[in-house]
Write a protein that holds these residues in place. Structure first.
Motif, PDB file in Angstrom:
ATOM      1  N   PRO A 186      12.800   4.981 -20.968  1.00 49.11           N
ATOM      2  CA  PRO A 186      11.779   5.873 -20.690  1.00 49.11           C
ATOM      3  C   PRO A 186      11.828   7.241 -20.899  1.00 49.11           C
ATOM      4  CG  PRO A 186      13.167   5.315 -18.880  1.00 49.11           C
ATOM      5  CD  PRO A 186      13.781   4.615 -20.021  1.00 49.11           C
ATOM      6  N   LYS A 187      10.455   7.725 -20.912  1.00 49.84           N
ATOM      7  CA  LYS A 187      10.525   9.099 -21.418  1.00 49.84           C
ATOM      8  C   LYS A 187       9.976   9.993 -20.001  1.00 49.84           C
ATOM      9  CE  LYS A 187       8.597  12.687 -24.500  1.00 49.84           C
ATOM     10  NZ  LYS A 187       7.659  12.895 -25.620  1.00 49.84           N
ATOM     11  N   THR A 188       8.754   9.321 -19.455  1.00 50.52           N
ATOM     12  CA  THR A 188       8.153  10.104 -18.569  1.00 50.52           C
ATOM     13  C   THR A 188       7.475   8.946 -17.433  1.00 50.52           C
ATOM     14  OG1 THR A 188       7.096  11.843 -20.005  1.00 50.52           O
ATOM     15  CG2 THR A 188       6.282  11.513 -17.791  1.00 50.52           C
ATOM     16  N   ILE A 189       7.820   9.081 -16.089  1.00 46.06           N
ATOM     17  CA  ILE A 189       7.398   8.020 -15.097  1.00 46.06           C
ATOM     18  C   ILE A 189       6.831   8.448 -14.156  1.00 46.06           C
ATOM     19  CG2 ILE A 189       8.669   6.629 -13.332  1.00 46.06           C
ATOM     20  CD1 ILE A 189      11.195   6.740 -14.890  1.00 46.06           C
ATOM     21  N   SER A 190       5.529   7.868 -13.819  1.00 43.19           N
ATOM     22  CA  SER A 190       4.577   8.490 -12.605  1.00 43.19           C
ATOM     23  C   SER A 190       4.672   7.006 -11.757  1.00 43.19           C
ATOM     24  CB  SER A 190       3.248   8.623 -13.261  1.00 43.19           C
ATOM     25  OG  SER A 190       2.531   9.064 -11.997  1.00 43.19           O
ATOM     26  N   CYS A 191       4.788   7.119 -10.397  1.00 39.25           N
ATOM     27  CA  CYS A 191       4.753   6.134  -9.747  1.00 39.25           C
ATOM     28  C   CYS A 191       3.874   6.321  -8.153  1.00 39.25           C
ATOM     29  CB  CYS A 191       6.124   5.666  -9.066  1.00 39.25           C
ATOM     30  SG  CYS A 191       6.254   4.245  -8.211  1.00 39.25           S
ATOM     31  N   PHE A 192       3.725   5.009  -7.825  1.00 42.24           N
ATOM     32  CA  PHE A 192       2.431   5.123  -6.449  1.00 42.24           C
ATOM     33  C   PHE A 192       3.069   3.945  -5.509  1.00 42.24           C
ATOM     34  CE2 PHE A 192       0.200   6.667  -9.884  1.00 42.24           C
ATOM     35  CZ  PHE A 192      -0.530   8.059  -9.536  1.00 42.24           C
ATOM     36  N   LYS A 193       2.763   4.427  -4.248  1.00 46.51           N
ATOM     37  CA  LYS A 193       3.102   3.146  -3.351  1.00 46.51           C
ATOM     38  C   LYS A 193       2.215   3.047  -2.248  1.00 46.51           C
ATOM     39  CE  LYS A 193       6.381   5.682   0.122  1.00 46.51           C
ATOM     40  NZ  LYS A 193       7.710   5.764   0.594  1.00 46.51           N
ATOM     41  N   HIS A 194       2.265   1.883  -1.481  1.00 46.61           N
ATOM     42  CA  HIS A 194       1.367   1.545  -0.598  1.00 46.61           C
ATOM     43  C   HIS A 194       1.894   0.586   0.514  1.00 46.61           C
ATOM     44  CE1 HIS A 194      -2.399   0.716   1.866  1.00 46.61           C
ATOM     45  NE2 HIS A 194      -2.574  -0.439   1.300  1.00 46.61           N
ATOM     46  N   THR A 195       1.765   0.937   1.807  1.00 45.26           N
ATOM     47  CA  THR A 195       2.383  -0.032   2.725  1.00 45.26           C
ATOM     48  C   THR A 195       0.913  -0.871   3.586  1.00 45.26           C
ATOM     49  OG1 THR A 195       4.092   1.236   3.000  1.00 45.26           O
ATOM     50  CG2 THR A 195       3.731  -0.231   5.003  1.00 45.26           C
ATOM     51  N   VAL A 196       0.982  -1.990   3.237  1.00 48.54           N
ATOM     52  CA  VAL A 196      -0.239  -2.814   4.093  1.00 48.54           C
ATOM     53  C   VAL A 196       0.330  -3.048   5.207  1.00 48.54           C
ATOM     54  CG1 VAL A 196      -1.538  -4.645   3.840  1.00 48.54           C
ATOM     55  CG2 VAL A 196      -1.034  -3.486   1.590  1.00 48.54           C
ATOM     56  N   ASP A 197       0.093  -2.697   6.364  1.00 42.79           N
ATOM     57  CA  ASP A 197       0.501  -3.416   7.758  1.00 42.79           C
ATOM     58  C   ASP A 197       1.686  -2.839   8.048  1.00 42.79           C
ATOM     59  OD1 ASP A 197       0.857  -4.159  10.139  1.00 42.79           O
ATOM     60  OD2 ASP A 197       0.295  -6.514   9.737  1.00 42.79           O
ATOM     61  N   ASP A 198       1.967  -1.673   8.649  1.00 42.87           N
ATOM     62  CA  ASP A 198       3.332  -1.121   8.776  1.00 42.87           C
ATOM     63  C   ASP A 198       3.766  -1.386  10.262  1.00 42.87           C
ATOM     64  OD1 ASP A 198       1.832   0.620  10.199  1.00 42.87           O
ATOM     65  OD2 ASP A 198       2.688   2.293   8.984  1.00 42.87           O
ATOM     66  N   THR A 199       3.396  -2.115  10.805  1.00 35.47           N
ATOM     67  CA  THR A 199       3.642  -2.377  12.188  1.00 35.47           C
ATOM     68  C   THR A 199       5.020  -3.034  12.546  1.00 35.47           C
ATOM     69  OG1 THR A 199       2.470  -4.504  12.382  1.00 35.47           O
ATOM     70  CG2 THR A 199       1.251  -2.517  12.989  1.00 35.47           C
ATOM     71  N   LEU A 200       5.451  -3.868  11.705  1.00 31.87           N
ATOM     72  CA  LEU A 200       6.926  -4.430  11.858  1.00 31.87           C
ATOM     73  C   LEU A 200       7.824  -3.708  10.793  1.00 31.87           C
ATOM     74  CD1 LEU A 200       8.654  -6.338  13.120  1.00 31.87           C
ATOM     75  CD2 LEU A 200       7.991  -8.160  11.646  1.00 31.87           C
ATOM     76  N   ALA A 201       7.215  -3.688   9.491  1.00 27.67           N
ATOM     77  CA  ALA A 201       8.071  -3.149   8.368  1.00 27.67           C
ATOM     78  C   ALA A 201       7.354  -2.044   7.826  1.00 27.67           C
ATOM     79  CB  ALA A 201       8.369  -4.407   7.481  1.00 27.67           C
ATOM     80  N   PRO A 202       8.132  -0.699   7.913  1.00 23.41           N
ATOM     81  CA  PRO A 202       7.474   0.418   7.439  1.00 23.41           C
ATOM     82  C   PRO A 202       7.699   0.651   5.809  1.00 23.41           C
ATOM     83  CG  PRO A 202       9.308   1.123   8.409  1.00 23.41           C
ATOM     84  CD  PRO A 202       9.385  -0.390   8.712  1.00 23.41           C
ATOM     85  N   GLN A 203       8.582  -0.198   5.245  1.00 23.46           N
ATOM     86  CA  GLN A 203       8.786  -0.258   3.921  1.00 23.46           C
ATOM     87  C   GLN A 203       7.588  -0.526   3.071  1.00 23.46           C
ATOM     88  OE1 GLN A 203      10.364  -1.842   6.148  1.00 23.46           O
ATOM     89  NE2 GLN A 203      12.430  -2.484   5.303  1.00 23.46           N
ATOM     90  N   GLU A 204       7.419   0.198   2.013  1.00 22.27           N
ATOM     91  CA  GLU A 204       6.267  -0.100   1.135  1.00 22.27           C
ATOM     92  C   GLU A 204       6.346  -1.378   0.516  1.00 22.27           C
ATOM     93  OE1 GLU A 204       9.326   0.293  -1.928  1.00 22.27           O
ATOM     94  OE2 GLU A 204       9.112   1.516  -0.107  1.00 22.27           O
ATOM     95  N   ASN A 205       5.189  -2.105   0.691  1.00 19.43           N
ATOM     96  CA  ASN A 205       5.188  -3.570   0.042  1.00 19.43           C
ATOM     97  C   ASN A 205       4.220  -3.574  -1.043  1.00 19.43           C
ATOM     98  OD1 ASN A 205       2.766  -3.145   1.792  1.00 19.43           O
ATOM     99  ND2 ASN A 205       2.961  -4.791   2.838  1.00 19.43           N
ATOM    100  N   VAL A 206       3.762  -2.448  -1.703  1.00 17.67           N
ATOM    101  CA  VAL A 206       2.795  -2.732  -2.885  1.00 17.67           C
ATOM    102  C   VAL A 206       3.564  -1.350  -3.808  1.00 17.67           C
ATOM    103  CG1 VAL A 206       0.866  -2.562  -4.151  1.00 17.67           C
ATOM    104  CG2 VAL A 206       0.839  -3.613  -1.938  1.00 17.67           C
ATOM    105  N   ALA A 207       3.620  -1.327  -4.931  1.00 15.36           N
ATOM    106  CA  ALA A 207       4.149  -0.134  -5.699  1.00 15.36           C
ATOM    107  C   ALA A 207       3.588  -0.592  -7.095  1.00 15.36           C
ATOM    108  CB  ALA A 207       5.473   0.080  -5.628  1.00 15.36           C
ATOM    109  N   MET A 208       3.349   0.536  -7.972  1.00 17.67           N
ATOM    110  CA  MET A 208       3.004   0.602  -9.346  1.00 17.67           C
ATOM    111  C   MET A 208       3.789   1.770 -10.258  1.00 17.67           C
ATOM    112  SD  MET A 208      -0.933  -0.753  -9.499  1.00 17.67           S
ATOM    113  CE  MET A 208      -1.416  -1.963  -8.797  1.00 17.67           C
ATOM    114  N   ALA A 209       4.147   1.352 -11.273  1.00 17.32           N
ATOM    115  CA  ALA A 209       4.709   2.658 -12.170  1.00 17.32           C
ATOM    116  C   ALA A 209       4.090   2.657 -13.550  1.00 17.32           C
ATOM    117  CB  ALA A 209       6.231   2.488 -12.131  1.00 17.32           C
ATOM    118  N   ASN A 210       3.508   3.668 -14.124  1.00 17.55           N
ATOM    119  CA  ASN A 210       3.072   3.826 -15.303  1.00 17.55           C
ATOM    120  C   ASN A 210       4.020   4.709 -16.147  1.00 17.55           C
ATOM    121  OD1 ASN A 210       0.752   2.564 -15.208  1.00 17.55           O
ATOM    122  ND2 ASN A 210      -0.289   4.182 -14.227  1.00 17.55           N
ATOM    123  N   ILE A 211       4.802   4.347 -17.328  1.00 21.45           N
ATOM    124  CA  ILE A 211       5.850   4.953 -17.860  1.00 21.45           C
ATOM    125  C   ILE A 211       5.495   5.052 -19.641  1.00 21.45           C
ATOM    126  CG2 ILE A 211       8.206   4.759 -18.477  1.00 21.45           C
ATOM    127  CD1 ILE A 211       8.434   2.812 -15.915  1.00 21.45           C
TER     128      ILE A 211
END
Length: 323
Positions: A186-211
């Motif tokens: 890779p040369k350049t990385i851009s990433c986004f994340k989202h947590t759907v319903d964080d009541t039990l697990a705060p970790q992100e459960n959706v993520a996307m990266a464009n490279i």
């Protein structure tokens, strides 16, 4: 043909697939296992028809064990890999191979000093369809590669995903090493994340990266525990490579059994098969024939750099230049 003796450090869910692979393989024998919870270890040992060791040291001192599979949680991989290397055992270590670049570098030093083989479980690249794709790329049959896509959309309950570090480290690691195997650096990385319903697990459960890759091609990596995809030509787990002369496709949905398998609502048969392919390659090609693995600890270091670049991109809202 001398049998390769194997010992397991850890006996969680993934050990079931590795045990099945070893027990079905000519020329390999699952000698025994150690598990942090002794009672569970004894149950699994009976299930796999092997020994149960009281300590890791007891397992590592067994001269009938040639290779160790490190199947514990990510945070312990570095410690156990170094212990196994110092004991002179070849090592297969589950992914993510470690928690940090520093840990991976320590593992590499121990491996080099011991002169043993160590292979991370980068299981997708041992699938026939992925190896064929690489051959097509390298032979020029696809022309110039323009795009790489790897999508993963398989629902995991909050209870299950709470045990994982989030989809960036748990799943995008798979996407990263597969991208490295097929598309390069890779040369350049851009990433986004989202947590759907964080009541039990705060970790992100959706993520996307464009490279953007060093060769100018583009990659898109996606991971989700928040949803299944049951639409037509579903993106449950799909890998596509597109070039100026052709394209390839690999999909979990091509081999489906309508029965639950662990966290998955259905059994995507190529998943256990990919684990079997990985274990078989490690035993027969790497240990027995002295070949290099298709993906090494050095590749795991690059994967970790990609994951940390994704996390930095999210934290600071920037495109990260990958060096």
């Amino acid at each position: 043909m001398k049998k390769i003796g194997v010992g397991f450090i850890g006996a969680g869910d993934i050990a079931n697939l590795h045990a099945e692979a070893i027990n079905d393989m000519d020329g390999a024998e699952l000698v025994g296992l150690w598990n942090r919870t002794p009672e569970k270890g004894k149950v699994k040992a009976a299930q796999y028809n092997c020994k149960s060791y009281a300590t890791i040291e007891e397992l590592l001192s067994d001269s009938s064990i040639d290779a160790v599979f490190v199947l514990t949680n990510m945070e312990t991989h570095c410690e156990y890999t170094i212990m196994a290397a110092e004991a002179g055992k070849h090592i297969l270590v589950e992914k993510p191979a470690a928690s940090s670049i520093e840990e991976l570098e320590k593992m590499q030093l121990a491996i080099d000093k011991a002169g043993i083989k160590c292979m991370p479980v980068h299981n997708y690249i041992y699938e026939d369809g992925i190896k064929r794709t690489r051959d097509m790329i390298q032979s020029g049959k696809l022309g110039d590669v323009t795009q790489f896509y790897m999508m993963y959309n398989i629902h995991h309950s909050d209870e299950i995903r709470a045990r994982y570090p989030g989809v960036i480290r748990q799943i995008l690691t798979h996407n990263s090493y597969t991208m490295l195997y097929l598309s390069g650096q890779p040369k350049t990385i851009s990433c986004f994340k989202h947590t759907v319903d964080d009541t039990l697990a705060p970790q992100e459960n959706v993520a996307m990266a464009n490279i953007q890759m060093q060769n100018g091609s583009l990659s898109h990596l996606c991971a989700s525990f928040a949803n299944d995809d049951h639409a037509g030509d579903a993106w449950s787990c799909i890998i596509k490579v597109m070039g100026t002369k052709g394209s390839t496709r690999y999909s979990y949905r091509d081999w489906v059994i309508n029965d639950r398998n662990g966290a998955h609502s259905q059994t995507y048969q190529c998943y256990p098969e990919s684990i079997k392919n990985t274990a078989t390659h490690f035993i027969n090609n790497v240990i027995r024939n002295g070949e290099e693995p298709l993906s090494s600890i050095e590749d795991a270091i690059t994967c970790q750099k990609i994951i940390e670049a994704c996390e930095l991109s999210i934290e600071e809202g920037i495109h990260v230049n990958f060096e």
